[in-house]
Motif scaffolding. Structure first.
Motif, PDB file in Angstrom:
ATOM      1  N   PRO A   6       0.838  -1.196   0.000  1.00  0.00           N
ATOM      2  CA  PRO A   6       0.000   0.000   0.000  1.00  0.00           C
ATOM      3  C   PRO A   6       0.874   1.247   0.000  1.00  0.00           C
ATOM      4  N   LEU A   7       0.374   2.302  -0.639  1.00  0.00           N
ATOM      5  CA  LEU A   7       1.133   3.547  -0.772  1.00  0.00           C
ATOM      6  C   LEU A   7       0.381   4.716  -0.149  1.00  0.00           C
ATOM      7  N   VAL A   8       1.135   5.657   0.420  1.00  0.00           N
ATOM      8  CA  VAL A   8       0.594   6.957   0.807  1.00  0.00           C
ATOM      9  C   VAL A   8       1.469   8.013   0.149  1.00  0.00           C
ATOM     10  N   LEU A   9       0.860   8.861  -0.682  1.00  0.00           N
ATOM     11  CA  LEU A   9       1.604   9.847  -1.450  1.00  0.00           C
ATOM     12  C   LEU A   9       1.083  11.251  -1.198  1.00  0.00           C
ATOM     13  N   ASP A  10       1.987  12.146  -0.866  1.00  0.00           N
ATOM     14  CA  ASP A  10       1.694  13.564  -0.813  1.00  0.00           C
ATOM     15  C   ASP A  10       1.625  14.096  -2.252  1.00  0.00           C
ATOM     16  N   ILE A  11       1.163  15.350  -2.418  1.00  0.00           N
ATOM     17  CA  ILE A  11       1.107  15.931  -3.766  1.00  0.00           C
ATOM     18  C   ILE A  11       2.224  16.958  -3.963  1.00  0.00           C
ATOM     19  N   ASP A  12       2.060  18.151  -3.394  1.00  0.00           N
ATOM     20  CA  ASP A  12       3.006  19.235  -3.644  1.00  0.00           C
ATOM     21  C   ASP A  12       4.403  18.873  -3.150  1.00  0.00           C
ATOM     22  N   ALA A  41      -2.547  11.827   0.323  1.00  0.00           N
ATOM     23  CA  ALA A  41      -2.637  12.559   1.589  1.00  0.00           C
ATOM     24  C   ALA A  41      -1.970  13.918   1.411  1.00  0.00           C
ATOM     25  N   THR A  42      -2.748  14.984   1.540  1.00  0.00           N
ATOM     26  CA  THR A  42      -2.289  16.302   1.136  1.00  0.00           C
ATOM     27  C   THR A  42      -2.822  17.399   2.048  1.00  0.00           C
ATOM     28  N   LEU A  61      -9.201   7.382  -2.442  1.00  0.00           N
ATOM     29  CA  LEU A  61      -8.801   7.221  -1.047  1.00  0.00           C
ATOM     30  C   LEU A  61      -7.986   8.458  -0.698  1.00  0.00           C
ATOM     31  N   VAL A  62      -8.575   9.350   0.093  1.00  0.00           N
ATOM     32  CA  VAL A  62      -8.028  10.698   0.211  1.00  0.00           C
ATOM     33  C   VAL A  62      -7.982  11.162   1.654  1.00  0.00           C
ATOM     34  N   VAL A  63      -6.845  11.727   2.037  1.00  0.00           N
ATOM     35  CA  VAL A  63      -6.733  12.524   3.256  1.00  0.00           C
ATOM     36  C   VAL A  63      -6.415  13.939   2.786  1.00  0.00           C
ATOM     37  N   ALA A  64      -7.315  14.870   3.019  1.00  0.00           N
ATOM     38  CA  ALA A  64      -7.149  16.242   2.545  1.00  0.00           C
ATOM     39  C   ALA A  64      -7.072  17.210   3.722  1.00  0.00           C
ATOM     40  N   ILE A 178       6.696  18.956   6.790  1.00  0.00           N
ATOM     41  CA  ILE A 178       6.382  18.693   8.193  1.00  0.00           C
ATOM     42  C   ILE A 178       5.019  18.036   8.352  1.00  0.00           C
ATOM     43  N   ASN A 179       4.088  18.325   7.444  1.00  0.00           N
ATOM     44  CA  ASN A 179       2.767  17.706   7.567  1.00  0.00           C
ATOM     45  C   ASN A 179       2.760  16.234   7.158  1.00  0.00           C
ATOM     46  N   ASP A 180       3.889  15.735   6.649  1.00  0.00           N
ATOM     47  CA  ASP A 180       4.020  14.312   6.341  1.00  0.00           C
ATOM     48  C   ASP A 180       4.639  13.517   7.485  1.00  0.00           C
ATOM     49  N   VAL A 181       5.115  14.202   8.504  1.00  0.00           N
ATOM     50  CA  VAL A 181       5.773  13.514   9.616  1.00  0.00           C
ATOM     51  C   VAL A 181       4.825  12.521  10.281  1.00  0.00           C
ATOM     52  N   SER A 182       3.588  12.915  10.517  1.00  0.00           N
ATOM     53  CA  SER A 182       2.637  12.008  11.167  1.00  0.00           C
ATOM     54  C   SER A 182       2.374  10.777  10.313  1.00  0.00           C
ATOM     55  N   THR A 183       2.378  10.933   8.995  1.00  0.00           N
ATOM     56  CA  THR A 183       2.242   9.777   8.106  1.00  0.00           C
ATOM     57  C   THR A 183       3.453   8.871   8.228  1.00  0.00           C
ATOM     58  N   PHE A 184       4.646   9.461   8.223  1.00  0.00           N
ATOM     59  CA  PHE A 184       5.869   8.665   8.351  1.00  0.00           C
ATOM     60  C   PHE A 184       5.862   7.860   9.650  1.00  0.00           C
TER      61      PHE A 184
END
Length: 226
Positions: A6-12, A41-42, A61-64, A178-184
């Motif tokens: 499974p993958l979780v990908l940010d956009i910008d 997840a963005t 499947l979106v986290v916005a 920094i908003n990807d830290v919680s995902t990591f």
């Protein structure tokens, strides 16, 4: 042959070209062909990742909005209320500042749980006003996001994983901010692209040599069927 994780990908900064905000079209086919769930997840407003899923041709499947909006493919869940963030924005304007996006403000027009302020606007008064409303300001490198402290991308990813039924420990995430830290911290394996900020680089399992979409493509090639 092993199944893709499974993958979780940010956009910008993660799926985009280095010279601008546009999504690099080279990511479309690898994501479309992925045979495991892909979560976008963005920090962007809810319609943007939904439109990206439509454009790529993958399930939504979106986290916005940094975890404020979660879409499991069947239902929308909100973990924050825009009212408090809007009150901060109004107070910020009353203090003589602007959100910085012009009169049309397409950055916030469809935002449902937070408010984003252009990074060319004064940060300190925004943080002071947000604190008065028990909110925080998250600097993603693209905007100042006025958010509720309890919201996070990682919590949203965990909600989707439970609903869809995939293993977070087997999940791979790529991000840059920094908003990807919680995902990591939520998934089993995490990568920061080379253009990532200090917080993301410190939290990731690995910092990539390549940046932006190029870095993400290198991860997809490496972990496919791994």
């Amino acid at each position: 042959m092993n199944r893709d994780p499974p993958l979780v990908l940010d956009i910008d900064g993660t799926l985009t070209r280095p010279e601008g905000w546009g999504v690099d079209p080279r990511v479309f086919d690898p994501i479309r062909e992925w045979d495991a769930p892909v979560v976008i997840a963005t920090g962007k407003a809810f319609p943007y990742p939904i439109a990206l899923c439509h454009s790529i041709g993958v399930p939504e499947l979106v986290v916005a909005e940094n975890g404020g909006v979660i879409y499991t493919g069947d239902s929308v869940q909100y973990t924050a209320d825009r009212a408090a963030a809007q009150a901060v924005a109004d107070a910020y304007r009353d203090a003589g500042y602007e959100l910085g996006w012009g009169s049309d403000d397409t950055v916030n027009r469809w935002r449902e749980t937070e408010v984003a302020v252009n990074r060319d606007q004064p940060e300190d008064p925004l943080r002071e006003i947000a604190a008065d409303y028990d909110l925080e300001v998250l600097d993603t490198g693209y905007a100042y996001h006025v958010v509720e402290p309890e919201t996070s991308k990682g919590a949203g990813v965990a909600t989707i994983a439970e609903y869809v039924g995939f293993d977070l420990e087997a999940t791979v995430a790529v991000g840059d901010s920094i908003n990807d830290v919680s995902t990591f911290e939520t998934v089993g394996r995490s990568f920061a692209v080379s253009n990532a900020d200090e917080a993301a680089r410190a939290a990731a399992d690995e910092v990539l040599e390549a940046g932006h979409a190029e870095g993400t493509l290198s991860v997809l090639e490496r972990v496919r069927g791994d």
